[in-house]
Design a protein around this motif. Structure first.
Motif, PDB file in Angstrom:
ATOM      1  N   ALA A 186      41.997  46.655  25.809  1.00 28.28           N
ATOM      2  CA  ALA A 186      42.160  48.062  26.148  1.00 28.28           C
ATOM      3  C   ALA A 186      41.458  48.390  27.458  1.00 28.28           C
ATOM      4  O   ALA A 186      41.882  49.297  28.197  1.00 28.28           O
ATOM      5  N   TRP A 187      40.409  47.642  27.776  1.00 29.15           N
ATOM      6  CA  TRP A 187      39.681  47.866  29.029  1.00 29.15           C
ATOM      7  C   TRP A 187      40.306  47.120  30.189  1.00 29.15           C
ATOM      8  O   TRP A 187      40.524  47.680  31.273  1.00 29.15           O
ATOM      9  N   ILE A 188      40.628  45.829  29.996  1.00 25.94           N
ATOM     10  CA  ILE A 188      41.071  44.991  31.109  1.00 25.94           C
ATOM     11  C   ILE A 188      42.514  45.275  31.519  1.00 25.94           C
ATOM     12  O   ILE A 188      42.859  45.153  32.697  1.00 25.94           O
ATOM     13  N   ARG A 189      43.382  45.670  30.583  1.00 21.88           N
ATOM     14  CA  ARG A 189      44.802  45.863  30.907  1.00 21.88           C
ATOM     15  C   ARG A 189      45.002  46.887  32.021  1.00 21.88           C
ATOM     16  O   ARG A 189      45.634  46.580  33.043  1.00 21.88           O
ATOM     17  N   PRO A 190      44.515  48.131  31.888  1.00 21.74           N
ATOM     18  CA  PRO A 190      44.733  49.092  32.989  1.00 21.74           C
ATOM     19  C   PRO A 190      44.040  48.676  34.279  1.00 21.74           C
ATOM     20  O   PRO A 190      44.536  48.965  35.369  1.00 21.74           O
ATOM     21  N   LEU A 191      42.910  47.985  34.165  1.00 18.98           N
ATOM     22  CA  LEU A 191      42.210  47.521  35.363  1.00 18.98           C
ATOM     23  C   LEU A 191      43.068  46.519  36.129  1.00 18.98           C
ATOM     24  O   LEU A 191      43.232  46.615  37.352  1.00 18.98           O
ATOM     25  N   ALA A 192      43.638  45.557  35.402  1.00 15.64           N
ATOM     26  CA  ALA A 192      44.491  44.550  36.037  1.00 15.64           C
ATOM     27  C   ALA A 192      45.749  45.184  36.634  1.00 15.64           C
ATOM     28  O   ALA A 192      46.149  44.863  37.761  1.00 15.64           O
ATOM     29  N   LEU A 193      46.369  46.086  35.896  1.00 22.53           N
ATOM     30  CA  LEU A 193      47.606  46.704  36.380  1.00 22.53           C
ATOM     31  C   LEU A 193      47.363  47.566  37.615  1.00 22.53           C
ATOM     32  O   LEU A 193      48.186  47.597  38.523  1.00 22.53           O
ATOM     33  N   ARG A 194      46.221  48.255  37.667  1.00 17.21           N
ATOM     34  CA  ARG A 194      45.904  49.053  38.867  1.00 17.21           C
ATOM     35  C   ARG A 194      45.768  48.153  40.090  1.00 17.21           C
ATOM     36  O   ARG A 194      46.262  48.477  41.173  1.00 17.21           O
ATOM     37  N   CYS A 195      45.105  47.016  39.909  1.00 17.71           N
ATOM     38  CA  CYS A 195      44.947  46.090  41.034  1.00 17.71           C
ATOM     39  C   CYS A 195      46.299  45.554  41.490  1.00 17.71           C
ATOM     40  O   CYS A 195      46.569  45.467  42.699  1.00 17.71           O
ATOM     41  N   LEU A 196      47.153  45.218  40.560  1.00 17.49           N
ATOM     42  CA  LEU A 196      48.469  44.688  40.909  1.00 17.49           C
ATOM     43  C   LEU A 196      49.318  45.739  41.624  1.00 17.49           C
ATOM     44  O   LEU A 196      50.035  45.413  42.573  1.00 17.49           O
ATOM     45  N   ARG A 197      49.231  46.979  41.178  1.00 19.56           N
ATOM     46  CA  ARG A 197      49.995  48.040  41.836  1.00 19.56           C
ATOM     47  C   ARG A 197      49.522  48.258  43.268  1.00 19.56           C
ATOM     48  O   ARG A 197      50.303  48.652  44.131  1.00 19.56           O
ATOM     49  N   ARG A 198      48.255  47.978  43.536  1.00 22.23           N
ATOM     50  CA  ARG A 198      47.722  48.112  44.889  1.00 22.23           C
ATOM     51  C   ARG A 198      48.043  46.911  45.760  1.00 22.23           C
ATOM     52  O   ARG A 198      47.706  46.872  46.941  1.00 22.23           O
ATOM     53  N   GLY A 199      48.672  45.893  45.192  1.00 21.33           N
ATOM     54  CA  GLY A 199      49.038  44.717  45.972  1.00 21.33           C
ATOM     55  C   GLY A 199      47.978  43.641  46.012  1.00 21.33           C
ATOM     56  O   GLY A 199      48.074  42.703  46.816  1.00 21.33           O
ATOM     57  N   VAL A 200      46.953  43.748  45.161  1.00 21.79           N
ATOM     58  CA  VAL A 200      45.919  42.724  45.102  1.00 21.79           C
ATOM     59  C   VAL A 200      46.452  41.536  44.295  1.00 21.79           C
ATOM     60  O   VAL A 200      46.959  41.706  43.184  1.00 21.79           O
ATOM     61  N   ALA A 201      46.376  40.349  44.862  1.00 16.24           N
ATOM     62  CA  ALA A 201      46.819  39.151  44.143  1.00 16.24           C
ATOM     63  C   ALA A 201      45.894  38.922  42.946  1.00 16.24           C
ATOM     64  O   ALA A 201      44.671  39.022  43.067  1.00 16.24           O
ATOM     65  N   PHE A 202      46.486  38.626  41.804  1.00 15.16           N
ATOM     66  CA  PHE A 202      45.713  38.466  40.571  1.00 15.16           C
ATOM     67  C   PHE A 202      46.100  37.136  39.945  1.00 15.16           C
ATOM     68  O   PHE A 202      47.243  36.925  39.552  1.00 15.16           O
ATOM     69  N   ARG A 203      45.123  36.219  39.893  1.00 19.58           N
ATOM     70  CA  ARG A 203      45.364  34.916  39.254  1.00 19.58           C
ATOM     71  C   ARG A 203      44.372  34.713  38.125  1.00 19.58           C
ATOM     72  O   ARG A 203      43.176  34.985  38.296  1.00 19.58           O
ATOM     73  N   THR A 204      44.859  34.240  36.999  1.00 24.63           N
ATOM     74  CA  THR A 204      43.968  33.998  35.867  1.00 24.63           C
ATOM     75  C   THR A 204      44.334  32.690  35.179  1.00 24.63           C
ATOM     76  O   THR A 204      45.513  32.319  35.097  1.00 24.63           O
ATOM     77  N   VAL A 205      43.314  31.987  34.718  1.00 23.06           N
ATOM     78  CA  VAL A 205      43.482  30.764  33.937  1.00 23.06           C
ATOM     79  C   VAL A 205      42.915  31.018  32.545  1.00 23.06           C
ATOM     80  O   VAL A 205      41.763  31.446  32.409  1.00 23.06           O
ATOM     81  N   MET A 206      43.724  30.769  31.532  1.00 24.27           N
ATOM     82  CA  MET A 206      43.323  30.978  30.148  1.00 24.27           C
ATOM     83  C   MET A 206      43.553  29.679  29.361  1.00 24.27           C
ATOM     84  O   MET A 206      44.265  28.781  29.811  1.00 24.27           O
ATOM     85  N   LEU A 207      42.994  29.619  28.174  1.00 22.32           N
ATOM     86  CA  LEU A 207      43.224  28.467  27.311  1.00 22.32           C
ATOM     87  C   LEU A 207      44.636  28.525  26.725  1.00 22.32           C
ATOM     88  O   LEU A 207      45.164  29.608  26.439  1.00 22.32           O
ATOM     89  N   CYS A 208      45.227  27.362  26.507  1.00 25.72           N
ATOM     90  CA  CYS A 208      46.570  27.296  25.912  1.00 25.72           C
ATOM     91  C   CYS A 208      46.610  27.997  24.556  1.00 25.72           C
ATOM     92  O   CYS A 208      47.620  28.602  24.185  1.00 25.72           O
ATOM     93  N   GLU A 209      45.502  27.933  23.825  1.00 22.92           N
ATOM     94  CA  GLU A 209      45.453  28.523  22.490  1.00 22.92           C
ATOM     95  C   GLU A 209      45.629  30.029  22.497  1.00 22.92           C
ATOM     96  O   GLU A 209      45.935  30.626  21.449  1.00 22.92           O
TER      97      GLU A 209
END
Length: 223
Positions: free
Chosen positions: A55-78
């Motif tokens: 609930a905290w990270i989702r709007p933060l990530a989407l705001r950055c993407l809308r501003r054109g900031v490249a967003f890369r993340t690595v997560m576990l396969c699980e």
């Protein structure tokens, strides 16, 4: 006697901020994300993300993407086994984030531009219960290099589609060793179009050079 103030001791060069309060940590991350202009990198070795964190990270990530900031993340396969986490990753990917999965990881990190990084206290897996923030250039460069090594080992959340026949021709021409003018003429396009399509393919393959693009294309069986 030399003029001017004495230089700062080596252990005082670069600012390191230690936070343990979860609210203060999130405020600091939000501040870094707000000022990000180029990219945000995250490596998250969790099998799932909590409802509160999402609930905290989702709007933060989407705001950055809308501003054109490249967003890369690595997560576990699980993480794909947890429906809310998987849904979040696919949502941010649809909005332009680049998501990759890795079988094993223990490091947790966040980098904003080539300017600042956040690391968990004590080398643990989370920053929510204690984090170090620093803008020290040497530490920032090392943390970004750590992320890039994980990124290279990881696989895309959504595999890239097979190339079109036209893309295969461009790749084959690029690997032929011929000059751009000769290669473009051979496949019937302008040099400008040829170079633009090569740039697109390099971006598609996440390659930093034509040589790397050729190797990646061969690894995938495209040429």
């Amino acid at each position: 006697m030399p003029d001017g103030p004495a230089p700062a001791p080596a252990d005082r060069i670069g600012r390191i901020e230690r936070l343990t309060d979860p609210a203060a940590i999130r405020d600091r991350i939000e501040e870094l994300a707000f000022h990000a202009r180029e990219d945000i990198l995250t490596l998250v070795p969790h099998t799932e993300l909590s409802a509160a964190y999402l609930a905290w990270i989702r709007p933060l990530a989407l705001r950055c993407l809308r501003r054109g900031v490249a967003f890369r993340t690595v997560m576990l396969c699980e993480t794909l086994e947890d429906p809310p986490t998987a849904a979040y990753l696919r949502e941010i990917e649809r909005h332009g984030a680049r998501v990759r999965l890795i079988p094993h990881a223990t490091e947790r990190l966040l980098a904003c531009d080539s300017r600042a990084v956040a690391l968990p206290l004590g080398g643990g897996p989370t920053v929510e219960h204690g984090a170090l923030f620093t803008e020290e250039p040497a530490i920032v460069a090392s943390v970004r290099a750590l992320f890039e090594r994980a990124w290279e080992r990881a696989t895309p959340l959504t595999p890239a589609p097979a190339p079109t026949e036209n893309a295969r021709l461009i790749l084959a021409a690029m690997c032929s060793g011929a000059k751009d003018e000769t290669a473009a003429r051979g496949i019937g396009v302008s040099v400008r179009t040829y170079r633009r399509r090569i740039a697109h393919l390099m971006d598609h393959l996440n390659a930093g050079s034509r040589a790397q693009a050729a190797l990646l294309a061969r690894d995938r069986g495209w040429i």
